[in-house]
Motif scaffolding. Structure first.
Motif, PDB file in Angstrom:
ATOM      1  N   VAL A 108       0.857  -1.185   0.000  1.00  0.00           N
ATOM      2  CA  VAL A 108       0.000   0.000   0.000  1.00  0.00           C
ATOM      3  C   VAL A 108       0.890   1.230   0.000  1.00  0.00           C
ATOM      4  O   VAL A 108       1.659   1.452   0.935  1.00  0.00           O
ATOM      5  N   ASN A 109       0.793   2.014  -1.080  1.00  0.00           N
ATOM      6  CA  ASN A 109       1.557   3.252  -1.215  1.00  0.00           C
ATOM      7  C   ASN A 109       0.613   4.435  -1.054  1.00  0.00           C
ATOM      8  O   ASN A 109      -0.232   4.681  -1.915  1.00  0.00           O
ATOM      9  N   VAL A 110       0.735   5.132   0.053  1.00  0.00           N
ATOM     10  CA  VAL A 110      -0.013   6.360   0.279  1.00  0.00           C
ATOM     11  C   VAL A 110       0.913   7.500  -0.128  1.00  0.00           C
ATOM     12  O   VAL A 110       1.994   7.667   0.441  1.00  0.00           O
ATOM     13  N   VAL A 111       0.495   8.256  -1.137  1.00  0.00           N
ATOM     14  CA  VAL A 111       1.318   9.358  -1.639  1.00  0.00           C
ATOM     15  C   VAL A 111       0.672  10.654  -1.167  1.00  0.00           C
ATOM     16  O   VAL A 111      -0.392  11.040  -1.639  1.00  0.00           O
ATOM     17  N   ASP A 112       1.330  11.289  -0.205  1.00  0.00           N
ATOM     18  CA  ASP A 112       0.731  12.445   0.463  1.00  0.00           C
ATOM     19  C   ASP A 112       1.256  13.767  -0.107  1.00  0.00           C
ATOM     20  O   ASP A 112       2.446  13.936  -0.327  1.00  0.00           O
TER      21      ASP A 112
ATOM     22  N   ASP B  29      -3.080  17.307   8.756  1.00  0.00           N
ATOM     23  CA  ASP B  29      -3.833  16.582   9.787  1.00  0.00           C
ATOM     24  C   ASP B  29      -3.091  15.277  10.103  1.00  0.00           C
ATOM     25  O   ASP B  29      -1.894  15.183   9.920  1.00  0.00           O
ATOM     26  N   LEU B  30      -3.791  14.260  10.524  1.00  0.00           N
ATOM     27  CA  LEU B  30      -3.161  12.993  10.930  1.00  0.00           C
ATOM     28  C   LEU B  30      -3.137  11.934   9.816  1.00  0.00           C
ATOM     29  O   LEU B  30      -2.982  10.750  10.093  1.00  0.00           O
ATOM     30  N   THR B  31      -3.251  12.371   8.572  1.00  0.00           N
ATOM     31  CA  THR B  31      -3.249  11.429   7.446  1.00  0.00           C
ATOM     32  C   THR B  31      -1.994  10.566   7.423  1.00  0.00           C
ATOM     33  O   THR B  31      -2.075   9.334   7.338  1.00  0.00           O
ATOM     34  N   VAL B  32      -0.835  11.184   7.487  1.00  0.00           N
ATOM     35  CA  VAL B  32       0.436  10.452   7.391  1.00  0.00           C
ATOM     36  C   VAL B  32       0.572   9.489   8.569  1.00  0.00           C
ATOM     37  O   VAL B  32       0.951   8.326   8.378  1.00  0.00           O
ATOM     38  N   LEU B  33       0.248   9.927   9.755  1.00  0.00           N
ATOM     39  CA  LEU B  33       0.323   9.057  10.928  1.00  0.00           C
ATOM     40  C   LEU B  33      -0.631   7.879  10.785  1.00  0.00           C
ATOM     41  O   LEU B  33      -0.256   6.734  11.075  1.00  0.00           O
ATOM     42  N   SER B  34      -1.841   8.126  10.315  1.00  0.00           N
ATOM     43  CA  SER B  34      -2.815   7.039  10.104  1.00  0.00           C
ATOM     44  C   SER B  34      -2.280   6.006   9.126  1.00  0.00           C
ATOM     45  O   SER B  34      -2.424   4.800   9.341  1.00  0.00           O
ATOM     46  N   ALA B  35      -1.660   6.484   8.055  1.00  0.00           N
ATOM     47  CA  ALA B  35      -1.110   5.567   7.051  1.00  0.00           C
ATOM     48  C   ALA B  35       0.032   4.740   7.633  1.00  0.00           C
ATOM     49  O   ALA B  35       0.105   3.522   7.418  1.00  0.00           O
ATOM     50  N   LYS B  36       0.907   5.392   8.371  1.00  0.00           N
ATOM     51  CA  LYS B  36       2.042   4.672   8.966  1.00  0.00           C
ATOM     52  C   LYS B  36       1.579   3.645   9.987  1.00  0.00           C
ATOM     53  O   LYS B  36       2.098   2.523  10.027  1.00  0.00           O
ATOM     54  N   ILE B  37       0.612   4.002  10.815  1.00  0.00           N
ATOM     55  CA  ILE B  37       0.084   3.068  11.819  1.00  0.00           C
ATOM     56  C   ILE B  37      -0.502   1.835  11.136  1.00  0.00           C
ATOM     57  O   ILE B  37      -0.364   0.714  11.633  1.00  0.00           O
ATOM     58  N   ALA B  38      -1.131   2.032   9.987  1.00  0.00           N
ATOM     59  CA  ALA B  38      -1.738   0.910   9.257  1.00  0.00           C
ATOM     60  C   ALA B  38      -0.708   0.095   8.472  1.00  0.00           C
ATOM     61  O   ALA B  38      -1.051  -0.907   7.859  1.00  0.00           O
ATOM     62  N   GLY B  39       0.543   0.525   8.483  1.00  0.00           N
ATOM     63  CA  GLY B  39       1.601  -0.224   7.802  1.00  0.00           C
ATOM     64  C   GLY B  39       1.792   0.136   6.339  1.00  0.00           C
ATOM     65  O   GLY B  39       2.494  -0.575   5.615  1.00  0.00           O
ATOM     66  N   ALA B  40       1.200   1.226   5.906  1.00  0.00           N
ATOM     67  CA  ALA B  40       1.356   1.650   4.510  1.00  0.00           C
ATOM     68  C   ALA B  40       2.709   2.324   4.308  1.00  0.00           C
ATOM     69  O   ALA B  40       3.290   2.871   5.249  1.00  0.00           O
ATOM     70  N   ASN B  41       3.197   2.271   3.090  1.00  0.00           N
ATOM     71  CA  ASN B  41       4.373   3.047   2.713  1.00  0.00           C
ATOM     72  C   ASN B  41       3.899   4.476   2.485  1.00  0.00           C
ATOM     73  O   ASN B  41       2.957   4.695   1.725  1.00  0.00           O
ATOM     74  N   VAL B  42       4.520   5.431   3.117  1.00  0.00           N
ATOM     75  CA  VAL B  42       4.155   6.828   2.907  1.00  0.00           C
ATOM     76  C   VAL B  42       5.226   7.468   2.035  1.00  0.00           C
ATOM     77  O   VAL B  42       6.409   7.443   2.359  1.00  0.00           O
ATOM     78  N   ILE B  43       4.791   8.021   0.924  1.00  0.00           N
ATOM     79  CA  ILE B  43       5.678   8.684  -0.021  1.00  0.00           C
ATOM     80  C   ILE B  43       5.219  10.133  -0.092  1.00  0.00           C
ATOM     81  O   ILE B  43       4.026  10.403  -0.291  1.00  0.00           O
ATOM     82  N   ASN B  44       6.137  11.057   0.060  1.00  0.00           N
ATOM     83  CA  ASN B  44       5.782  12.472   0.027  1.00  0.00           C
ATOM     84  C   ASN B  44       5.863  13.005  -1.391  1.00  0.00           C
ATOM     85  O   ASN B  44       6.823  12.756  -2.114  1.00  0.00           O
TER      86      ASN B  44
END
Length: 191
Positions: A38-42, A47-62
């Motif tokens: 799961v790639n969440v591209v922020d 808000d807490l979007t990035v934290l929510s994604a990280k907690i769920a184990g997603a890859n966060v890409i800025n």
């Protein structure tokens, strides 16, 4: 006879301030028994979007800018798997979604097409039902789904179509138009 390997899937979700919606989609994705990336591209959420994604184990890409087309393109460029599923953060998935998707992507001929979900809106007003009918009519008969419906595509067809363009709006229509020139038909796979 050797067993065929199970295809893998990368889910790409562009975000900007989606903390109230993203956790529900990530919970739907967690129900999948198959391996997912799961790639969440922020685009710079405050808000807490990035934290929510990280907690769920997603890859966060800025992403350096808020631009859904660019964010989707970045997500695809960073995908490790052969199948790509583009979703908006406010999407909700049916409990059986993964079973149907993985059955589909493990059929070799499926890689020749772009796939999408039916469009359904929560609520019971006549206006919402008419919207669903109009969008599904457009998707099935005209073969022009919206990005809100999710887009599932094999990386080879994605690349052959030139990928998602870094457009702020209408990136889905632009992409589907180019895919249709190559594959001619876009199927829907989920009711």
């Amino acid at each position: 006879m050797a067993k065929q390997p199970i295809e893998t899937l990368t889910v790409i979700i562009p975000t900007i301030n989606e903390a109230s919606r993203l956790p529900l989609l990530l919970a739907d994705l967690k129900k999948c028994s198959n391996k997912l990336e799961v790639n969440v591209v922020d685009g710079g959420s405050t808000d807490l979007t990035v934290l929510s994604a990280k907690i769920a184990g997603a890859n966060v890409i800025n992403s350096l800018e808020v631009n859904r087309g660019l964010q989707m393109k970045i997500g695809a460029e960073n995908a490790k798997n052969k199948w790509l599923l583009f979703l908006h953060a406010d999407c909700r998935l049916d409990p059986c979604w993964s079973k149907k998707v993985f059955k589909l992507i493990n059929q070799h001929s499926s890689r020749n097409y772009c796939w999408h979900f039916d469009f359904k809106v929560k609520g019971s007003t006549l206006a919402l039902r008419l919207l669903e009918i109009a969008v599904n009519f457009r998707s099935i008969l005209l073969k022009e789904p919206y990005g809100d419906q999710g887009l599932l595509i094999h990386k080879s067809l994605y690349e052959k179509a030139g990928g998602i363009s870094p457009l702020c709006i209408m990136e889905d229509i632009d992409f589907i138009t180019r895919v249709r020139k190559i594959s001619f038909v876009i199927y829907y796979f989920f009711s």
